[in-house]
Design a protein around this motif. Structure first.
Motif, PDB file in Angstrom:
ATOM      1  N   PHE A 109       0.819  -1.203   0.000  1.00  0.00           N
ATOM      2  CA  PHE A 109       0.000   0.000   0.000  1.00  0.00           C
ATOM      3  C   PHE A 109       0.861   1.265   0.000  1.00  0.00           C
ATOM      4  O   PHE A 109       0.401   2.330  -0.406  1.00  0.00           O
ATOM      5  N   LEU A 110       2.119   1.155   0.485  1.00  0.00           N
ATOM      6  CA  LEU A 110       3.045   2.275   0.425  1.00  0.00           C
ATOM      7  C   LEU A 110       3.741   2.349  -0.923  1.00  0.00           C
ATOM      8  O   LEU A 110       4.227   3.415  -1.311  1.00  0.00           O
ATOM      9  N   GLY A 111       3.814   1.224  -1.617  1.00  0.00           N
ATOM     10  CA  GLY A 111       4.464   1.185  -2.920  1.00  0.00           C
ATOM     11  C   GLY A 111       3.465   1.304  -4.054  1.00  0.00           C
ATOM     12  O   GLY A 111       2.531   2.108  -3.999  1.00  0.00           O
ATOM     13  N   GLU A 112       3.638   0.460  -5.063  1.00  0.00           N
ATOM     14  CA  GLU A 112       2.758   0.481  -6.224  1.00  0.00           C
ATOM     15  C   GLU A 112       1.988  -0.833  -6.303  1.00  0.00           C
ATOM     16  O   GLU A 112       2.502  -1.888  -5.974  1.00  0.00           O
ATOM     17  N   MET A 113       0.745  -0.712  -6.766  1.00  0.00           N
ATOM     18  CA  MET A 113      -0.095  -1.888  -6.925  1.00  0.00           C
ATOM     19  C   MET A 113      -0.731  -1.818  -8.316  1.00  0.00           C
ATOM     20  O   MET A 113      -1.523  -0.913  -8.600  1.00  0.00           O
ATOM     21  N   ALA A 114      -0.349  -2.744  -9.162  1.00  0.00           N
ATOM     22  CA  ALA A 114      -0.864  -2.732 -10.530  1.00  0.00           C
ATOM     23  C   ALA A 114      -2.365  -3.009 -10.531  1.00  0.00           C
ATOM     24  O   ALA A 114      -2.873  -3.722  -9.663  1.00  0.00           O
ATOM     25  N   PRO A 115      -3.099  -2.427 -11.493  1.00  0.00           N
ATOM     26  CA  PRO A 115      -4.544  -2.704 -11.578  1.00  0.00           C
ATOM     27  C   PRO A 115      -4.812  -4.199 -11.685  1.00  0.00           C
ATOM     28  O   PRO A 115      -4.199  -4.907 -12.483  1.00  0.00           O
ATOM     29  N   GLY A 116      -5.711  -4.685 -10.847  1.00  0.00           N
ATOM     30  CA  GLY A 116      -6.063  -6.091 -10.867  1.00  0.00           C
ATOM     31  C   GLY A 116      -5.101  -6.998 -10.136  1.00  0.00           C
ATOM     32  O   GLY A 116      -5.309  -8.214 -10.093  1.00  0.00           O
ATOM     33  N   ALA A 117      -4.042  -6.420  -9.531  1.00  0.00           N
ATOM     34  CA  ALA A 117      -3.056  -7.260  -8.842  1.00  0.00           C
ATOM     35  C   ALA A 117      -3.615  -7.854  -7.559  1.00  0.00           C
ATOM     36  O   ALA A 117      -3.217  -8.944  -7.145  1.00  0.00           O
ATOM     37  N   MET A 118      -4.544  -7.131  -6.916  1.00  0.00           N
ATOM     38  CA  MET A 118      -5.149  -7.618  -5.688  1.00  0.00           C
ATOM     39  C   MET A 118      -6.663  -7.474  -5.802  1.00  0.00           C
ATOM     40  O   MET A 118      -7.154  -6.383  -6.114  1.00  0.00           O
ATOM     41  N   TRP A 120     -10.490  -6.660  -5.106  1.00  0.00           N
ATOM     42  CA  TRP A 120     -10.993  -5.525  -4.319  1.00  0.00           C
ATOM     43  C   TRP A 120     -11.357  -5.916  -2.888  1.00  0.00           C
ATOM     44  O   TRP A 120     -11.127  -5.150  -1.950  1.00  0.00           O
ATOM     45  N   LYS A 121     -11.887  -7.138  -2.706  1.00  0.00           N
ATOM     46  CA  LYS A 121     -12.279  -7.536  -1.340  1.00  0.00           C
ATOM     47  C   LYS A 121     -11.073  -7.754  -0.455  1.00  0.00           C
ATOM     48  O   LYS A 121     -11.149  -7.573   0.761  1.00  0.00           O
ATOM     49  N   ASN A 122      -9.944  -8.138  -1.036  1.00  0.00           N
ATOM     50  CA  ASN A 122      -8.708  -8.254  -0.261  1.00  0.00           C
ATOM     51  C   ASN A 122      -8.104  -6.874   0.021  1.00  0.00           C
ATOM     52  O   ASN A 122      -7.622  -6.602   1.118  1.00  0.00           O
ATOM     53  N   ARG A 123      -8.166  -6.001  -1.002  1.00  0.00           N
ATOM     54  CA  ARG A 123      -7.513  -4.699  -0.906  1.00  0.00           C
ATOM     55  C   ARG A 123      -8.223  -3.752   0.047  1.00  0.00           C
ATOM     56  O   ARG A 123      -7.567  -3.034   0.817  1.00  0.00           O
ATOM     57  N   TYR A 124      -9.551  -3.752   0.012  1.00  0.00           N
ATOM     58  CA  TYR A 124     -10.301  -2.754   0.778  1.00  0.00           C
ATOM     59  C   TYR A 124     -10.979  -3.315   2.034  1.00  0.00           C
ATOM     60  O   TYR A 124     -11.422  -2.548   2.876  1.00  0.00           O
ATOM     61  N   ILE A 125     -11.078  -4.654   2.130  1.00  0.00           N
ATOM     62  CA  ILE A 125     -11.762  -5.236   3.288  1.00  0.00           C
ATOM     63  C   ILE A 125     -10.836  -6.171   4.060  1.00  0.00           C
ATOM     64  O   ILE A 125     -10.490  -5.910   5.220  1.00  0.00           O
ATOM     65  N   GLY A 126     -10.456  -7.269   3.433  1.00  0.00           N
ATOM     66  CA  GLY A 126      -9.748  -8.328   4.146  1.00  0.00           C
ATOM     67  C   GLY A 126      -8.416  -7.896   4.723  1.00  0.00           C
ATOM     68  O   GLY A 126      -8.172  -8.018   5.929  1.00  0.00           O
ATOM     69  N   ASN A 127      -7.526  -7.376   3.870  1.00  0.00           N
ATOM     70  CA  ASN A 127      -6.191  -7.017   4.345  1.00  0.00           C
ATOM     71  C   ASN A 127      -6.218  -5.879   5.359  1.00  0.00           C
ATOM     72  O   ASN A 127      -5.592  -5.980   6.424  1.00  0.00           O
ATOM     73  N   PRO A 128      -6.942  -4.770   5.100  1.00  0.00           N
ATOM     74  CA  PRO A 128      -6.988  -3.714   6.122  1.00  0.00           C
ATOM     75  C   PRO A 128      -7.591  -4.187   7.440  1.00  0.00           C
ATOM     76  O   PRO A 128      -7.118  -3.808   8.514  1.00  0.00           O
ATOM     77  N   ALA A 129      -8.635  -5.030   7.376  1.00  0.00           N
ATOM     78  CA  ALA A 129      -9.283  -5.491   8.608  1.00  0.00           C
ATOM     79  C   ALA A 129      -8.354  -6.391   9.413  1.00  0.00           C
ATOM     80  O   ALA A 129      -8.186  -6.212  10.634  1.00  0.00           O
ATOM     81  N   LEU A 130      -7.726  -7.368   8.757  1.00  0.00           N
ATOM     82  CA  LEU A 130      -6.851  -8.292   9.478  1.00  0.00           C
ATOM     83  C   LEU A 130      -5.580  -7.591   9.958  1.00  0.00           C
ATOM     84  O   LEU A 130      -5.095  -7.855  11.067  1.00  0.00           O
ATOM     85  N   SER A 131      -5.033  -6.692   9.143  1.00  0.00           N
ATOM     86  CA  SER A 131      -3.844  -5.954   9.571  1.00  0.00           C
ATOM     87  C   SER A 131      -4.178  -5.043  10.745  1.00  0.00           C
ATOM     88  O   SER A 131      -3.403  -4.925  11.701  1.00  0.00           O
ATOM     89  N   GLY A 132      -5.353  -4.406  10.694  1.00  0.00           N
ATOM     90  CA  GLY A 132      -5.767  -3.559  11.805  1.00  0.00           C
ATOM     91  C   GLY A 132      -5.977  -4.354  13.074  1.00  0.00           C
ATOM     92  O   GLY A 132      -5.599  -3.916  14.169  1.00  0.00           O
ATOM     93  N   LEU A 191       3.496  -4.557  -6.235  1.00  0.00           N
ATOM     94  CA  LEU A 191       2.744  -5.777  -6.480  1.00  0.00           C
ATOM     95  C   LEU A 191       2.210  -5.739  -7.905  1.00  0.00           C
ATOM     96  O   LEU A 191       1.499  -4.807  -8.296  1.00  0.00           O
ATOM     97  N   SER A 192       2.569  -6.758  -8.676  1.00  0.00           N
ATOM     98  CA  SER A 192       2.102  -6.873 -10.058  1.00  0.00           C
ATOM     99  C   SER A 192       1.072  -7.983 -10.165  1.00  0.00           C
ATOM    100  O   SER A 192       0.904  -8.790  -9.236  1.00  0.00           O
ATOM    101  N   ARG A 193       0.380  -8.013 -11.279  1.00  0.00           N
ATOM    102  CA  ARG A 193      -0.510  -9.148 -11.530  1.00  0.00           C
ATOM    103  C   ARG A 193       0.341 -10.400 -11.673  1.00  0.00           C
ATOM    104  O   ARG A 193       1.403 -10.380 -12.296  1.00  0.00           O
ATOM    105  N   ASP A 194      -0.125 -11.499 -11.069  1.00  0.00           N
ATOM    106  CA  ASP A 194       0.674 -12.716 -11.196  1.00  0.00           C
ATOM    107  C   ASP A 194       0.637 -13.206 -12.637  1.00  0.00           C
ATOM    108  O   ASP A 194      -0.301 -12.935 -13.387  1.00  0.00           O
ATOM    109  N   GLY A 195       1.713 -13.910 -13.016  1.00  0.00           N
ATOM    110  CA  GLY A 195       1.887 -14.283 -14.413  1.00  0.00           C
ATOM    111  C   GLY A 195       1.319 -15.632 -14.785  1.00  0.00           C
ATOM    112  O   GLY A 195       1.611 -16.149 -15.878  1.00  0.00           O
ATOM    113  N   ARG A 196       0.481 -16.226 -13.943  1.00  0.00           N
ATOM    114  CA  ARG A 196      -0.040 -17.559 -14.222  1.00  0.00           C
ATOM    115  C   ARG A 196      -1.367 -17.475 -14.962  1.00  0.00           C
ATOM    116  O   ARG A 196      -2.150 -16.540 -14.772  1.00  0.00           O
TER     117      ARG A 196
END
Length: 402
Positions: A109-118, A120-132, A191-196
């Motif tokens: 979140f301090l660096g760069e996050m490519a579109p679609g790399a994470m 939306w539910k992880n980016r705006y809900i899951g990760n902030p909630a669990l990290s908090g 964070l980039s989109r994974d290449g798989r």
């Protein structure tokens, strides 16, 4: 890096890691913790010059732990093998390690996050909630608990003594480092989109619940102790009032029925407090929690003998109240009783008796958990190094654990 059928992206990750080692001038090794790949990932890794460690125990944490244990470098860098993290850009991680950090966490979140790399539910809900939640429960200085790109000293990793084998490994590392008062810093990362072309192994709801469960289980104070104290205090205050006389609130009369629920609140609260003490003692004995440098206030006060005395005192109070209730019944010539009068005594007696037995029994159990048992000497780190050394010349400074 944990690897399970990552043939599409593994070569690019290894190439980036090798490029960083060449450009930085650091002496290092690249290690793949393979978790049973069947798509040629192992052959690709070996062809690219990486060391492969076959890890039979399934799971993200198991694969990483096996690879880290096989490393020989002073520092380790870990990251996913899906090409979402740039192993060619590790300068900040290495710099912080050389400045004395024990654990260097990437922050997407301090660096760069490519579109679609994470998602939306992880980016705006899951990760902030669990990290908090992690910051709240453990005062961890981390705002991105689940960034997969992180670096640490090998000595710090073994001090953490991580036990989980699944996705909880990421949270356990941060929690253990925090509880051990390690020097933890964050650096921005990309964070980039994974290449798989296939779907990732990550399952947001399942793995999110596993992280949440881990955070709660590792915080017995918030899970058991504080709710138990609240119930006990609330039940004791309201129940003590009801022992003297009924209470009228907004036209409602609270009496014996409410007193019974107050007794239940005290009993449940006491059980919850016992769970906090017993679970913490068990976790420390089994090495799940780091052993505190100084005993807590409870540990300085508690002893089996004092527990037995406290339980005996409660049993004595309960027995005295029982005899009081029996005397009231005898006064009525063992016939009909004044319910309002005798029930208050019976409830108090039964609660004291049950708490007394619980205190005595739990004191024995807690003492058993705290016994100083003789353990076989732990394998030294040097021994581990010897048992899991790999055929590379020299002692590398860094291990790019892949």
């Amino acid at each position: 890096m944990p690897c399970l059928n990552e043939a599409e992206t593994l070569e690019r990750c290894i190439a980036k890691a090798k490029d960083f080692l060449q450009r930085s001038g650091a002496s290092g090794e690249i290690i793949i913790g393979d978790n049973g790949s069947t798509d040629g990932s192992v052959e690709i890794a070996r062809r690219c010059g990486a060391q492969v460690v076959n890890v039979s125990i399934k799971g993200y944490g198991a694969a990483l732990g096996g690879a880290i244990a096989a490393s020989r470098g002073r520092y380790c860098v870990m990251g996913d093998s899906d090409d979402s993290y740039d192993f060619g850009d590790l300068a900040l991680f290495v710099a912080k390690l050389r400045e004395g950090a024990d654990l260097v966490m990437g922050n997407r979140f301090l660096g760069e996050m490519a579109p679609g790399a994470m998602p939306w539910k992880n980016r705006y809900i899951g990760n902030p909630a669990l990290s908090g939640l992690g910051r709240f429960l453990f005062a961890a200085p981390i705002r991105d608990f689940h960034c997969g790109l992180r670096a640490f000293s090998r000595e710090a990793f073994f001090r953490m003594d991580l036990r989980t084998t699944g996705m909880e490994f990421a949270s356990e590392m941060v929690v253990k480092a925090t509880l051990l008062n390690m020097n933890i810093v964050e650096v921005p990362t990309t964070l980039s989109r994974d290449g798989r072309s296939r779907a990732p192994h990550l399952r947001p709801f399942r793995d999110g619940w596993r992280h949440l469960r881990f955070l709660l289980l590792f915080s017995p104070d918030w899970l058991f102790l504080y709710p138990g104290l609240f119930l006990m205090v609330a039940g004791a205050l309201l129940g003590g009032w009801l022992l003297t006389s009924p209470i009228h609130i907004f036209g409602a009369r609270l009496s014996l029925d409410t007193l019974i629920y107050c007794a239940a609140m005290i009993e449940i609260g006491f059980q919850s407090i016992l769970f906090a003490l017993l679970s913490r003692a068990y976790a420390i004995q089994e090495g799940l929690f780091p052993k505190p440098l100084r005993p807590s206030r409870f540990e300085r006060i508690f002893s089996l003998e004092r527990g037995i005395l406290a339980g005996a005192l409660l049993l004595g109070i309960g027995a005295w109240l029982f005899l009081t209730a029996f005397g009231i019944w005898r006064e009525a010539q063992f016939g009909a009783l004044d319910v309002e009068r005798v029930t208050r005594v019976v409830i108090s007696s039964s609660l004291s008796l049950s708490l007394g037995f619980e205190v005595i029994l739990s004191s024995f159990l807690l003492s058993m958990l705290k016994m100083n048992v003789r353990l076989l000497p732990k394998a030294t780190q040097a021994g581990r190094d010897g048992a899991q050394s790999i055929a590379l010349s020299g002692e590398p400074e860094a291990s790019c654990t892949m």
